[in-house]
Enzyme design. Structure first.
Site, PDB file in Angstrom:
ATOM      1  N   LYS A 112      26.138  29.290   5.616  1.00  0.00           N
ATOM      2  CA  LYS A 112      25.140  28.340   5.108  1.00  0.00           C
ATOM      3  C   LYS A 112      25.784  27.285   4.210  1.00  0.00           C
ATOM      4  O   LYS A 112      25.349  26.144   4.191  1.00  0.00           O
ATOM      5  CB  LYS A 112      24.014  29.076   4.386  1.00  0.00           C
ATOM      6  CG  LYS A 112      23.232  29.967   5.340  1.00  0.00           C
ATOM      7  CD  LYS A 112      21.757  29.934   5.120  1.00  0.00           C
ATOM      8  CE  LYS A 112      21.086  30.511   6.366  1.00  0.00           C
ATOM      9  NZ  LYS A 112      19.672  30.604   6.342  1.00  0.00           N
ATOM     10  N   LYS A 195      23.574  32.285  16.673  1.00  0.00           N
ATOM     11  CA  LYS A 195      22.228  32.855  16.755  1.00  0.00           C
ATOM     12  C   LYS A 195      21.145  31.775  16.730  1.00  0.00           C
ATOM     13  O   LYS A 195      21.337  30.688  16.179  1.00  0.00           O
ATOM     14  CB  LYS A 195      22.001  33.885  15.638  1.00  0.00           C
ATOM     15  CG  LYS A 195      21.737  33.312  14.277  1.00  0.00           C
ATOM     16  CD  LYS A 195      21.010  34.329  13.384  1.00  0.00           C
ATOM     17  CE  LYS A 195      20.431  33.578  12.183  1.00  0.00           C
ATOM     18  NZ  LYS A 195      19.305  34.186  11.559  1.00  0.00           N
ATOM     19  N   LYS A 198      15.796  29.196  12.920  1.00  0.00           N
ATOM     20  CA  LYS A 198      14.677  28.261  12.820  1.00  0.00           C
ATOM     21  C   LYS A 198      15.005  27.018  12.009  1.00  0.00           C
ATOM     22  O   LYS A 198      14.300  26.028  12.088  1.00  0.00           O
ATOM     23  CB  LYS A 198      13.431  28.969  12.284  1.00  0.00           C
ATOM     24  CG  LYS A 198      13.554  29.574  10.914  1.00  0.00           C
ATOM     25  CD  LYS A 198      12.218  30.214  10.558  1.00  0.00           C
ATOM     26  CE  LYS A 198      12.361  31.463   9.729  1.00  0.00           C
ATOM     27  NZ  LYS A 198      13.099  31.310   8.477  1.00  0.00           N
TER      28      LYS A 198
HETATM   29  P1  ATP Z   1      17.019  30.336   8.821  1.00  0.00           P
HETATM   30  O1  ATP Z   1      17.469  29.515   9.966  1.00  0.00           O
HETATM   31  O2  ATP Z   1      16.121  29.605   7.878  1.00  0.00           O
HETATM   32  O3  ATP Z   1      18.110  31.100   8.149  1.00  0.00           O
HETATM   33  P2  ATP Z   1      16.238  32.495  10.503  1.00  0.00           P
HETATM   34  O4  ATP Z   1      15.711  32.007  11.803  1.00  0.00           O
HETATM   35  O5  ATP Z   1      17.584  33.089  10.469  1.00  0.00           O
HETATM   36  O6  ATP Z   1      16.043  31.393   9.420  1.00  0.00           O
HETATM   37  P3  ATP Z   1      15.021  34.379   8.643  1.00  0.00           P
HETATM   38  O7  ATP Z   1      13.821  33.965   7.898  1.00  0.00           O
HETATM   39  O8  ATP Z   1      16.314  34.333   7.947  1.00  0.00           O
HETATM   40  O9  ATP Z   1      15.158  33.536  10.005  1.00  0.00           O
HETATM   41  O10 ATP Z   1      14.798  35.824   9.235  1.00  0.00           O
HETATM   42  C1  ATP Z   1      13.564  36.466   9.424  1.00  0.00           C
HETATM   43  C2  ATP Z   1      13.819  37.702  10.254  1.00  0.00           C
HETATM   44  O11 ATP Z   1      14.132  37.320  11.602  1.00  0.00           O
HETATM   45  C3  ATP Z   1      15.011  38.533   9.791  1.00  0.00           C
HETATM   46  O12 ATP Z   1      14.699  39.896   9.940  1.00  0.00           O
HETATM   47  C4  ATP Z   1      16.118  38.143  10.722  1.00  0.00           C
HETATM   48  O13 ATP Z   1      17.077  39.157  10.871  1.00  0.00           O
HETATM   49  C5  ATP Z   1      15.348  37.923  12.014  1.00  0.00           C
HETATM   50  N1  ATP Z   1      16.050  36.968  12.874  1.00  0.00           N
HETATM   51  C6  ATP Z   1      16.342  35.682  12.574  1.00  0.00           C
HETATM   52  N2  ATP Z   1      16.973  35.083  13.585  1.00  0.00           N
HETATM   53  C7  ATP Z   1      17.097  36.016  14.564  1.00  0.00           C
HETATM   54  C8  ATP Z   1      17.685  36.008  15.866  1.00  0.00           C
HETATM   55  N3  ATP Z   1      18.248  34.940  16.349  1.00  0.00           N
HETATM   56  N4  ATP Z   1      17.632  37.151  16.582  1.00  0.00           N
HETATM   57  C9  ATP Z   1      17.044  38.259  16.093  1.00  0.00           C
HETATM   58  N5  ATP Z   1      16.473  38.336  14.868  1.00  0.00           N
HETATM   59  C10 ATP Z   1      16.493  37.240  14.098  1.00  0.00           C
END
Ligand code: ATP
Ligand code: LTN
Length: 333
Positions: A112, A195, A198
């Site tokens: 990040k 990965k 969002k």
């Molecule tokens: P950001 O991009 O803002 O870091 P993010 O998409 O990684 O967001 P988080 O809010 O950090 O989402 O995560 C919420 C939940 O979703 C967590 O349990 C995280 O492990 C899961 N998660 C996030 N991205 C993935 C992915 N690509 N595959 C599976 N699980 C995910």
């Protein structure tokens, strides 16, 4: 006694298929057997720059999406992190027990920080401690998360140890990560080596839960695939196709090998057309319910209030024990 489950999602961007499959879908399956708390991590969102009016709308939107995705406010405690001030209070106590060296190892911080070179703030660095406070306040046994959060869970367990060693008091329950077997790491559509996230700047990389069906179709059809033509699960040599198969399997419950069999002799294009339909059909009722809920802000406010009250009653108890254990004097009424 039912075991306690706690999890949350940071309020950034829009929830994606990755969040749904890796996290919320599992949360939903746990809600009948366990004592579950699910929250919106709005304070965690502040580690990156936020526009206040966008953040505010997003908090309502995420809350409505949790409900539309099937989290039942009667079965679970659903709440907004900032509505329970005990999170930030415990965060401070735990921050003072966490060595910088442990935080330095967090790979998500490094990723990040590289992405946010203009805003590498101290919150981004200490954020896993706030996450530990979120978990420990509720004495959670299990924390359902995607694979990317495993390291933060390990740190949380270390912090339990730091507290016990510093104060000789065993207040916190030792939490465990609960990581699903299929879909724990959904990959980006255009770059299947990273990965799906969002907060990705390129919106072609993700499908969000409340996205327009036409856009969903377009994004899936233009997902990166690999050289060759066979539809086979091989993460190393065919990361793009493997990701599409994982999505398909997670959403339909069909196993990967069943899908490989079904697509023998077919082209990548066939898989994409079918997958687009599966995604659109899965999300259609979610979207319809979301559209209804988001219009009714009073109802959302009411649910947020009762969720926060139920959460706070539990958080207060833990924090009072912690304050007492560390020698703070309770305010007299
Ligand atoms: P950001 O991009 O803002 O870091 P993010 O998409 O990684 O967001 P988080 O809010 O950090 O989402 O995560 C919420 C939940 O979703 C967590 O349990 C995280 O492990 C899961 N998660 C996030 N991205 C993935 C992915 N690509 N595959 C599976 N699980 C995910
Ligand atoms: N850091 C998590 C979101 C989060 C969380 C938590 C998850 C914040 N606090 C406590 C589980 C338990 C993430 O997925 N980025």
């Amino acid at each position: 006694m039912k075991k306690t489950i706690l999890s949350g999602s940071t309020v950034t961007g829009d929830l994606t298929l990755g969040n749904y499959i890796g996290a919320i879908h599992n949360w939903k399956q746990l809600q009948d057997q366990y004592d579950c708390l699910y929250f919106l991590a709005d304070l965690h969102a502040l580690t990156t720059t936020q526009d206040p009016s966008v953040l505010k709308n997003r908090i309502y939107s995420f809350f409505a999406q949790y409900l539309a995705l099937g989290l039942d406010p009667k079965k679970n405690v659903i709440f907004v992190q900032s509505h329970v001030h005990e999170h930030t209070e415990l965060n401070w106590i735990l921050t003072c027990l966490t060595p910088m060296g442990y935080l330095n190892r967090m790979t998500q911080f490094k990723e990040k920080a590289e992405k946010n070179i203009k805003n590498i703030n101290a919150g981004l660095f200490t954020y896993p401690v706030l996450m530990a406070a979120d978990i420990l306040l509720y004495q959670a046994d299990l924390v359902p998360v995607g694979e990317d959060q495993r390291q933060h869970l390990e740190l949380c367990r270390d912090i339990v140890g730091f507290f016990e060693r510093a104060y000789q008091k065993d207040i916190f329950k030792m939490p465990e990560a609960h990581i699903g077997k299929v879909g724990a790491r959904i990959m980006s559509l255009q770059d299947p080596l990273k990965k799906m996230s969002k907060s990705d700047d390129n919106e072609k990389n993700f499908v969000s839960i409340i996205e327009d069906p036409k856009k969903i179709e377009k994004k899936i059809k233009s997902a990166a695939t690999d050289s060759g033509t066979e539809i086979q699960f091989d993460e190393e040599n065919k990361p793009g196709v493997s990701n599409l198969l994982t999505l398909y399997s997670a959403l339909t419950g069909r196993t990967i090998s069943e899908l490989e069999q079904a697509y023998v002799g077919k082209m990548y294009g066939h898989l994409k057309v079918d997958l687009a339909e599966v995604v659109i059909e899965t999300l259609k009722p979610v979207r319809a319910q979301y559209d209804d809920l988001i219009k009714n802000q009073d109802y959302l406010d009411e649910l947020m209030k009762s969720g926060a009250e139920r959460a706070q009653a539990r958080a207060q108890k833990t924090l009072a024990q912690v304050y007492q254990a560390i020698g703070l004097v309770a305010r007299k009424n």
